[in-house]
Design an enzyme around this catalytic site. Structure first.
Site, PDB file in Angstrom:
ATOM      1  N   ASN A  11      -1.465 -17.961  11.380  1.00  7.92           N
ATOM      2  CA  ASN A  11      -0.794 -19.034  12.121  1.00  7.92           C
ATOM      3  C   ASN A  11      -0.413 -18.459  13.475  1.00  7.92           C
ATOM      4  O   ASN A  11       0.548 -17.707  13.583  1.00  7.92           O
ATOM      5  CB  ASN A  11       0.447 -19.486  11.338  1.00  7.92           C
ATOM      6  CG  ASN A  11       1.287 -20.469  12.128  1.00  7.92           C
ATOM      7  OD1 ASN A  11       0.837 -21.007  13.134  1.00  7.92           O
ATOM      8  ND2 ASN A  11       2.520 -20.701  11.672  1.00  7.92           N
ATOM      9  N   TRP A  12      -1.180 -18.832  14.486  1.00  7.94           N
ATOM     10  CA  TRP A  12      -0.958 -18.224  15.809  1.00  7.94           C
ATOM     11  C   TRP A  12       0.233 -18.816  16.537  1.00  7.94           C
ATOM     12  O   TRP A  12       0.638 -18.312  17.575  1.00  7.94           O
ATOM     13  CB  TRP A  12      -2.217 -18.373  16.668  1.00  7.94           C
ATOM     14  CG  TRP A  12      -3.401 -17.610  16.174  1.00  7.94           C
ATOM     15  CD1 TRP A  12      -3.484 -16.848  15.033  1.00  7.94           C
ATOM     16  CD2 TRP A  12      -4.686 -17.516  16.812  1.00  7.94           C
ATOM     17  NE1 TRP A  12      -4.741 -16.295  14.921  1.00  7.94           N
ATOM     18  CE2 TRP A  12      -5.498 -16.689  16.001  1.00  7.94           C
ATOM     19  CE3 TRP A  12      -5.230 -18.050  17.969  1.00  7.94           C
ATOM     20  CZ2 TRP A  12      -6.823 -16.393  16.324  1.00  7.94           C
ATOM     21  CZ3 TRP A  12      -6.540 -17.761  18.297  1.00  7.94           C
ATOM     22  CH2 TRP A  12      -7.332 -16.932  17.490  1.00  7.94           C
ATOM     23  N   GLU A 164       7.258 -20.178   2.352  1.00 10.59           N
ATOM     24  CA  GLU A 164       7.742 -19.376   3.465  1.00 10.59           C
ATOM     25  C   GLU A 164       9.268 -19.467   3.530  1.00 10.59           C
ATOM     26  O   GLU A 164       9.803 -20.414   4.107  1.00 10.59           O
ATOM     27  CB  GLU A 164       7.143 -19.881   4.782  1.00 10.59           C
ATOM     28  CG  GLU A 164       5.625 -19.804   4.820  1.00 10.59           C
ATOM     29  CD  GLU A 164       5.116 -19.784   6.251  1.00 10.59           C
ATOM     30  OE1 GLU A 164       4.420 -18.814   6.598  1.00 10.59           O
ATOM     31  OE2 GLU A 164       5.420 -20.702   7.017  1.00 10.59           O
ATOM     32  N   GLY A 170       9.375 -14.328  11.010  1.00  9.17           N
ATOM     33  CA  GLY A 170       9.574 -13.728  12.330  1.00  9.17           C
ATOM     34  C   GLY A 170      10.797 -12.838  12.412  1.00  9.17           C
ATOM     35  O   GLY A 170      11.205 -12.433  13.493  1.00  9.17           O
TER      36      GLY A 170
HETATM   37  P1  PGA Z   1       5.634 -14.334  10.537  1.00 10.88           P
HETATM   38  O1  PGA Z   1       5.369 -15.927  10.521  1.00 10.88           O
HETATM   39  O2  PGA Z   1       4.504 -13.692   9.782  1.00 10.88           O
HETATM   40  O3  PGA Z   1       5.630 -13.974  12.004  1.00 10.88           O
HETATM   41  O4  PGA Z   1       6.961 -14.104   9.882  1.00 10.88           O
HETATM   42  C1  PGA Z   1       4.879 -16.577   9.379  1.00 10.88           C
HETATM   43  C2  PGA Z   1       4.792 -18.066   9.623  1.00 10.88           C
HETATM   44  O5  PGA Z   1       5.696 -18.621  10.277  1.00 10.88           O
HETATM   45  O6  PGA Z   1       3.826 -18.737   9.205  1.00 10.88           O
END
Ligand code: PGA
Length: 254
Positions: A11-12, A164, A170
């Site tokens: 997921n960019w 998630e 993040g």
């Molecule tokens: P992350 O994001 O790997 O940067 O934690 C995952 C996402 O939001 O799909």
């Protein structure tokens, strides 16, 4: 081992315009990616046409990060499923926590988007997960049950669920493998309740939230974790490839 194939999706988010996306994909296509793992990249809309051309002869799937529930109309700023299908996009993310928290996405709108995408034969990566407040408040499983209830009526063959936990996105803070497995097993039970036992066995449940090359194997090694939705670490060819290889090793029983 389950019969489900691993899926690693990048997921960019709002990264990589046309130039950067093209350079990244040219780099990724140089990598010898293992056949045992399904791979999807989800660039921003603007980079999808260039990505579709670069990936047309490869087995790397192409996904959007969102999709509207109508085919066309007065919806300024939105993109429809037929528009995505027309240029060769085969997948879309729906209900990502950033859409939910910054752009007012709800369980219901996410479900409408998912249904419409599936009608156009797109595969859907349906995201859900609890916030830190919800986890600390002890309501994680109530939240997941509510979020998963709207999967009812979706086509299991074109559905992937991504768990998630919002507190892990993040942040560098990953759910422990045991926490991920507990949530995934719970979600598999909810999928069985809304879509049936067969669907629950077949639908892949990805883990997302600070997945990196160093923690992918222990997360993906859990029995109900079928791969990952990768944000930050999908923006670098080497780290994204390393995560794909971690899944391939597990698929090979290594
Ligand atoms: P992350 O994001 O790997 O940067 O934690 C995952 C996402 O939001 O799909």
């Amino acid at each position: 081992m389950s019969a489900r194939r691993y899926l690693v999706a990048g997921n960019w988010k709002m990264h990589m315009g046309v130039g950067e996306a093209s350079a990244f994909l040219e780099g990724l296509l140089q990598e010898e990616l293992p056949d045992a793992v399904d791979v999807v990249v989800c660039p921003p809309y603007i980079s999808l046409p260039a990505a579709a051309m670069l990936l047309s002869a490869s087995r790397i799937g192409l996904g959007a990060q969102n999709v509207h529930w109508e085919a066309s109309g007065a919806f300024t700023g939105e993109i429809s499923a037929p528009m995505l299908a027309e240029i060769g996009v085969g997948w879309t993310i729906v209900g990502h926590s950033e859409r939910r928290s910054y752009f007012g996405e709800t369980d219901e709108t996410a479900a409408r988007r998912a249904r419409r995408a599936q009608e156009e034969e797109l595969r859907v990566i349906f995201c859900l997960g609890e916030t830190l407040e919800e986890r600390d408040g002890g309501v994680t499983f109530e939240v997941l049950e509510r979020q998963a209830a709207v999967l009812e009526g979706l086509d299991a063959e074109r559905l992937v669920v991504a768990y998630e936990p919002v507190w892990a996105i993040g942040t560098g803070r990953t759910a422990s493998p045991a926490q991920a497995q507990e949530a995934h097993a719970f979600l598999r039970g909810r999928i069985a309740a809304v879509l049936g036992e067969e669907a629950a066995r077949a639908v892949r449940i990805l883990y997302g939230g600070s997945v990196k090359p160093g923690n992918a194997a222990e997360l993906f090694g859990q029995p109900d974790v079928d791969g990952g939705l990768i944000g930050g670490a999908s923006l670098d060819v080497q780290s994204f490839s390393a995560i794909i290889r971690a899944a391939a090793h597990l698929a090979a029983g290594e």
